[in-house]
Write an enzyme that holds these catalytic residues in place. Structure first.
Site, mmCIF file in Angstrom:
data_model
loop_
_atom_site.group_PDB
_atom_site.id
_atom_site.type_symbol
_atom_site.label_atom_id
_atom_site.label_comp_id
_atom_site.label_asym_id
_atom_site.label_seq_id
_atom_site.Cartn_x
_atom_site.Cartn_y
_atom_site.Cartn_z
ATOM 1 N N ASN A 47 -11.899 8.454 8.565
ATOM 2 C CA ASN A 47 -13.259 8.168 8.995
ATOM 3 C C ASN A 47 -13.154 7.256 10.220
ATOM 4 O O ASN A 47 -12.618 6.153 10.139
ATOM 5 C CB ASN A 47 -14.031 7.482 7.858
ATOM 6 N N HIS A 58 -16.459 11.737 10.126
ATOM 7 C CA HIS A 58 -15.940 11.439 8.798
ATOM 8 C C HIS A 58 -14.494 11.913 8.724
ATOM 9 O O HIS A 58 -14.031 12.665 9.586
ATOM 10 C CB HIS A 58 -16.774 12.151 7.737
ATOM 11 N N GLU A 60 -12.873 14.088 6.849
ATOM 12 C CA GLU A 60 -12.644 15.533 6.788
ATOM 13 C C GLU A 60 -12.926 16.194 8.136
ATOM 14 O O GLU A 60 -12.199 17.105 8.555
ATOM 15 C CB GLU A 60 -13.514 16.168 5.695
ATOM 16 N N SER A 85 -14.822 12.103 -2.601
ATOM 17 C CA SER A 85 -15.614 13.325 -2.698
ATOM 18 C C SER A 85 -16.323 13.579 -1.370
ATOM 19 O O SER A 85 -17.026 12.703 -0.857
ATOM 20 C CB SER A 85 -16.644 13.150 -3.816
ATOM 21 N N CYS A 87 -18.862 14.426 1.540
ATOM 22 C CA CYS A 87 -20.311 14.336 1.674
ATOM 23 C C CYS A 87 -20.891 15.726 2.000
ATOM 24 O O CYS A 87 -20.151 16.685 2.224
ATOM 25 C CB CYS A 87 -20.654 13.349 2.790
ATOM 26 N N CYS A 90 -19.476 17.183 5.405
ATOM 27 C CA CYS A 90 -18.076 17.610 5.323
ATOM 28 C C CYS A 90 -17.922 18.805 4.399
ATOM 29 O O CYS A 90 -17.146 19.727 4.682
ATOM 30 C CB CYS A 90 -17.205 16.448 4.875
ATOM 31 N N ASP A 149 -22.948 4.618 6.546
ATOM 32 C CA ASP A 149 -22.078 5.799 6.561
ATOM 33 C C ASP A 149 -22.601 6.911 5.666
ATOM 34 O O ASP A 149 -22.471 8.070 6.007
ATOM 35 C CB ASP A 149 -20.652 5.406 6.140
#
Length: 152
Positions: A47, A58, A60, A85, A87, A90, A149
């Site tokens: 991130n 982010h 990912e 996990s 978001c 992503c 975020d």
């Protein structure tokens, strides 16, 4: 999950944790990700919204960007590992490229749209105490940045 599969997942999650810790050292949010194809890391990210003053970077997203352009057939052979996990944003990118497996470190501190994602991908939660500890420490130290975020 078979022991050999769990061991492999933990090995690649450790690479994502390295990215998360790099991000934290840079003043960012400690979430990391790696993209794996055929047992080899082909992309890594963290991130970097704070570091790059980005609205969307982010872990990912950074990971997918750093993997470069791949063919659709390549994405279908990948596994993406994230310390948290994913978001909704992503998850959307993961599903767009039809990455079939998502391995997350944890979803206790944040849970993305997992029920939706499960319709299209295999989700594996390793329930990592290390990942939970990273996020809990960060959330306690920087609650305002964390809320920003995740969009609350």
């Amino acid at each position: 999950m078979k022991e050999r599969e769990r061991t492999e997942h933990l090995r690649f999650l450790a690479e994502a944790v390295i990215e998360a810790r790099r991000g934290l050292k840079e003043g960012g949010i400690p979430i990391g990700a790696v993209l794996v194809k055929d047992g080899r890391v082909i992309g890594r990210g963290r991130n970097r919204r704070v570091q790059k003053r980005s609205a969307i970077l982010h872990a990912e997203m950074d990971c997918l960007e750093n993997a470069g352009r791949l063919k659709a057939a390549d994405y279908k052979k990948c596994v993406i590992y994230s310390t948290l996990s994913p978001c909704p944003m992503c998850t959307g990118a993961i599903l767009l490229y039809r990455i079939p497996t998502v391995v997350m470190g944890e979803n206790a501190t944040f849970k993305g749209p997992e029920n939706y994602a499960r319709k299209f991908a295999r989700l594996i939660n390793l329930d990592s105490e290390e990942c939970k500890g990273l996020m809990r420490g960060f959330i306690k130290a920087r609650p305002g940045l964390w809320r920003e975020d995740i969009g609350v």
